[in-house]
Design a protein around this motif. Sequence first.
Motif, short mmCIF file in Angstrom:
data_model
loop_
_atom_site.label_atom_id
_atom_site.label_comp_id
_atom_site.label_asym_id
_atom_site.label_seq_id
_atom_site.Cartn_x
_atom_site.Cartn_y
_atom_site.Cartn_z
N ASN A 125 0.96 9.48 -5.70
CA ASN A 125 1.75 10.83 -5.24
C ASN A 125 2.43 11.60 -6.41
N GLU B 278 1.09 4.10 -2.74
CA GLU B 278 1.07 5.69 -2.20
C GLU B 278 1.41 5.90 -3.09
N SER C 193 0.70 -0.77 -0.49
CA SER C 193 0.24 -0.22 -0.18
C SER C 193 0.62 1.24 -0.25
N ASP C 194 2.29 1.12 0.73
CA ASP C 194 2.98 2.58 0.97
C ASP C 194 3.58 2.55 -0.61
#
Length: 102
Positions: free
Chosen positions: A46, A42, A38-39
């Motif tokens: 971004n 993300e 998930s990081d």
Amino acid sequence: MTKAQTLVALGNQLDSFYSLQQVINIVKEIEENSYLTSDQIEKVLNEFENTLDFQANNNKLVDWDTAEFELSGNEITLENVDVEIGSIIDHAREAFSALLED
């Protein structure tokens, strides 16, 4: 244990029912887990958002040559304009490629 660690551990073991080379060949065929965390997702999103903001601020998000307008009285309306999809996808590819190189 990672694939590489498994191969090293197998290399240090004695032969069993299967030959050591057979086991190593089987383990080499195992594919590594290629799921994104998930990081990581993300981080890419971004970067993608920043790219879209940059393109929008520099008038590079739409293909202005495809813009179609309509004149109605003293009002001009934008009827159609294409989005620079290719450029957006190129930036998405770059963001994911950079992530996968980390």
